[in-house]
Design a protein around this motif. Sequence first.
Motif, mmCIF file in Angstrom:
data_model
loop_
_atom_site.group_PDB
_atom_site.id
_atom_site.type_symbol
_atom_site.label_atom_id
_atom_site.label_comp_id
_atom_site.label_asym_id
_atom_site.label_seq_id
_atom_site.Cartn_x
_atom_site.Cartn_y
_atom_site.Cartn_z
ATOM 1 N N ARG A 35 1.825 -65.512 25.665
ATOM 2 C CA ARG A 35 2.478 -66.600 24.932
ATOM 3 C C ARG A 35 3.713 -67.122 25.655
ATOM 4 N NH1 ARG A 35 3.088 -65.237 18.730
ATOM 5 N NH2 ARG A 35 0.931 -64.950 18.115
ATOM 6 N N GLY A 36 4.343 -66.264 26.436
ATOM 7 C CA GLY A 36 5.562 -66.655 27.124
ATOM 8 C C GLY A 36 5.320 -67.721 28.174
ATOM 9 N N TYR A 37 6.322 -68.507 28.426
ATOM 10 C CA TYR A 37 6.331 -69.505 29.496
ATOM 11 C C TYR A 37 5.289 -70.618 29.318
ATOM 12 C CZ TYR A 37 9.410 -66.334 31.986
ATOM 13 O OH TYR A 37 10.445 -65.531 32.338
ATOM 14 N N ARG A 38 4.691 -70.759 28.149
ATOM 15 C CA ARG A 38 3.634 -71.761 27.956
ATOM 16 C C ARG A 38 4.104 -73.180 28.220
ATOM 17 N NH1 ARG A 38 1.256 -70.089 22.246
ATOM 18 N NH2 ARG A 38 3.474 -70.185 21.898
ATOM 19 N N SER A 39 5.360 -73.466 27.959
ATOM 20 C CA SER A 39 5.844 -74.838 28.166
ATOM 21 C C SER A 39 6.713 -74.963 29.413
ATOM 22 C CB SER A 39 6.616 -75.306 26.933
ATOM 23 O OG SER A 39 7.718 -74.464 26.711
ATOM 24 N N HIS A 40 6.600 -74.025 30.318
ATOM 25 C CA HIS A 40 7.415 -74.070 31.535
ATOM 26 C C HIS A 40 7.027 -75.280 32.375
ATOM 27 C CE1 HIS A 40 9.533 -72.944 35.123
ATOM 28 N NE2 HIS A 40 10.142 -72.014 34.415
ATOM 29 N N PRO A 41 8.003 -76.056 32.845
ATOM 30 C CA PRO A 41 7.698 -77.292 33.585
ATOM 31 C C PRO A 41 6.914 -77.061 34.877
ATOM 32 C CG PRO A 41 10.058 -76.839 33.607
ATOM 33 C CD PRO A 41 9.442 -75.873 32.653
ATOM 34 N N GLN A 42 7.068 -75.916 35.509
ATOM 35 C CA GLN A 42 6.343 -75.653 36.755
ATOM 36 C C GLN A 42 4.823 -75.651 36.548
ATOM 37 O OE1 GLN A 42 7.210 -74.792 40.073
ATOM 38 N NE2 GLN A 42 9.295 -75.450 39.695
ATOM 39 N N LEU A 43 4.368 -75.437 35.312
ATOM 40 C CA LEU A 43 2.933 -75.385 35.039
ATOM 41 C C LEU A 43 2.316 -76.764 34.853
ATOM 42 C CD1 LEU A 43 2.862 -72.358 32.598
ATOM 43 C CD2 LEU A 43 2.324 -72.412 35.036
ATOM 44 N N HIS A 44 3.151 -77.770 34.723
ATOM 45 C CA HIS A 44 2.665 -79.115 34.418
ATOM 46 C C HIS A 44 1.610 -79.586 35.425
ATOM 47 C CE1 HIS A 44 2.799 -83.165 32.796
ATOM 48 N NE2 HIS A 44 2.874 -83.600 34.043
#
Length: 145
Positions: A35-44
């Motif tokens: 669940r962590g880091y789901r909205s992290h910009p690097q994943l975009h």
Amino acid sequence: MRIWSLHPGHLDRAGLVACWRETLLAQAVLAGRTRGYRSHPQLHRFREAADPLAAITAYLHGVADEADRRGYRFDRSRVDLPAPAPEHAPRLAVTDGQLALEWRHLGAKLAARSPEDAARWHGTEPTPHPLFVVEPGPVAPWERA
């Protein structure tokens, strides 16, 4: 989390290990295992790929290839998918503005923690990770550096 657009050969030992670990975390996020880091910009940019897991797989294998070149032992069994054949490897775009920003960011990190690598880095030109194709443009909108 920093998933560098730069070729992993530019990273010092600490940067290469951190990149491997952080990209394994990104893989878990994209696969829905955490669940962590789901909205992290690097994943975009990986989420925008036609096949996000194939893209992160290609990225991880590129990092592991550099580790192999240096004699490190990164556990490829932690990568969800096998390395794609070169002719089937996904390619993502990165802008020259993004690459330049990351180049400056890496230079500052190397100067602070790894002076020998900073000296090797100084005077060279940035090259992208094999996953990326460089296009003209500004810093990516997802960038927070």
